[in-house]
Design a protein around this motif. Structure first.
Motif, PDB file in Angstrom:
ATOM      1  N   ALA A  72       0.835  -1.200   0.000  1.00 55.28           N
ATOM      2  CA  ALA A  72       0.000   0.000   0.000  1.00 55.28           C
ATOM      3  C   ALA A  72       0.873   1.254   0.000  1.00 55.28           C
ATOM      4  N   MET A  73       1.950   1.236   0.768  1.00 55.60           N
ATOM      5  CA  MET A  73       2.843   2.401   0.810  1.00 55.60           C
ATOM      6  C   MET A  73       3.439   2.671  -0.568  1.00 55.60           C
ATOM      7  N   GLU A  74       3.801   1.609  -1.275  1.00 57.29           N
ATOM      8  CA  GLU A  74       4.328   1.789  -2.628  1.00 57.29           C
ATOM      9  C   GLU A  74       3.250   2.311  -3.561  1.00 57.29           C
ATOM     10  N   GLU A  75       2.052   1.763  -3.446  1.00 58.79           N
ATOM     11  CA  GLU A  75       0.948   2.212  -4.299  1.00 58.79           C
ATOM     12  C   GLU A  75       0.599   3.675  -4.028  1.00 58.79           C
ATOM     13  N   ALA A  83      11.675   1.051   2.784  1.00 60.88           N
ATOM     14  CA  ALA A  83      12.903   0.471   3.349  1.00 60.88           C
ATOM     15  C   ALA A  83      12.970   0.670   4.869  1.00 60.88           C
ATOM     16  N   PRO A  84      12.739   1.891   5.374  1.00 61.22           N
ATOM     17  CA  PRO A  84      12.761   2.045   6.840  1.00 61.22           C
ATOM     18  C   PRO A  84      11.674   1.216   7.532  1.00 61.22           C
ATOM     19  N   LEU A  85      10.512   1.085   6.901  1.00 59.41           N
ATOM     20  CA  LEU A  85       9.444   0.268   7.480  1.00 59.41           C
ATOM     21  C   LEU A  85       9.851  -1.196   7.531  1.00 59.41           C
ATOM     22  N   GLU A  90      11.621  -5.839  10.753  1.00 60.57           N
ATOM     23  CA  GLU A  90      12.597  -6.872  11.108  1.00 60.57           C
ATOM     24  C   GLU A  90      13.028  -6.760  12.567  1.00 60.57           C
ATOM     25  N   VAL A  91      13.246  -5.528  13.017  1.00 56.05           N
ATOM     26  CA  VAL A  91      13.617  -5.311  14.423  1.00 56.05           C
ATOM     27  C   VAL A  91      12.489  -5.811  15.321  1.00 56.05           C
ATOM     28  N   TYR A  92      11.262  -5.455  14.973  1.00 55.00           N
ATOM     29  CA  TYR A  92      10.096  -5.886  15.756  1.00 55.00           C
ATOM     30  C   TYR A  92      10.014  -7.409  15.796  1.00 55.00           C
ATOM     31  N   ARG A  93      10.190  -8.042  14.650  1.00 53.38           N
ATOM     32  CA  ARG A  93      10.107  -9.517  14.603  1.00 53.38           C
ATOM     33  C   ARG A  93      11.200 -10.167  15.429  1.00 53.38           C
ATOM     34  N   ARG A  94      12.417  -9.612  15.380  1.00 52.92           N
ATOM     35  CA  ARG A  94      13.508 -10.157  16.198  1.00 52.92           C
ATOM     36  C   ARG A  94      13.192 -10.010  17.682  1.00 52.92           C
TER      37      ARG A  94
END
Length: 143
Positions: A72-75, A83-85, A90-94
């Motif tokens: 959605a952000m790309e659209e 990229a920052p999202l 990834e940080v959140y998942r870790r």
């Protein structure tokens, strides 16, 4: 769904904190400007949610996922935020994986301690039985 449009606004305290973090020290913002930013942020969230929902519907799903939001952000032509999202995701998942593993380790440790405690109790019971049997044996020999 919300009964009034105002119900969809983000909390003022949250908006104020975000604004303060974004602005340099000593810069003030009027109540009217905070209100406008709050409404704009709410509209953005609703629009992003609607676009993400379109991707979920195309995927024949009822649950929005992170991929839907990124698409959605790309659209919405916010590619520079993708990229920052992704990095934040990834940080959140870790962090979540670390918490889950810590919880598992804690549960395993608690289970192990419980088993040790049960073994000690069983050993104590066995010792007591053996002492009773010895006393009974001694009593039988005396008789």
């Amino acid at each position: 769904m919300a009964e009034r449009p105002e119900d969809l606004n983000l909390p003022n305290a949250v908006i104020t904190r975000i604004i303060k973090e974004a602005l340099p020290d000593g810069v003030n913002i009027s109540k009217e400007a905070r209100s406008a930013i709050s409404r704009a942020a709410s509209v953005f969230v609703l629009y992003a949610t609607s676009c993400a929902n379109n991707f979920a519907v195309k995927g024949k799903r009822k649950t929005l996922n992170a991929g839907d939001v990124l698409s959605a952000m790309e659209e919405m032509e916010f590619q520079r935020f993708v990229a920052p999202l992704k990095e934040s995701l990834e940080v959140y998942r870790r962090e979540q994986k670390g918490k889950k593993e810590a919880r598992k380790d804690k549960d395993k440790k608690a289970d192990s301690e419980e088993q040790d405690k049960n073994r000690e109790e069983d050993n104590d019971d066995d010792d007591e039985r053996m002492e009773e049997e010895e006393q009974n044996d001694e009593e039988e020999v005396d008789n």
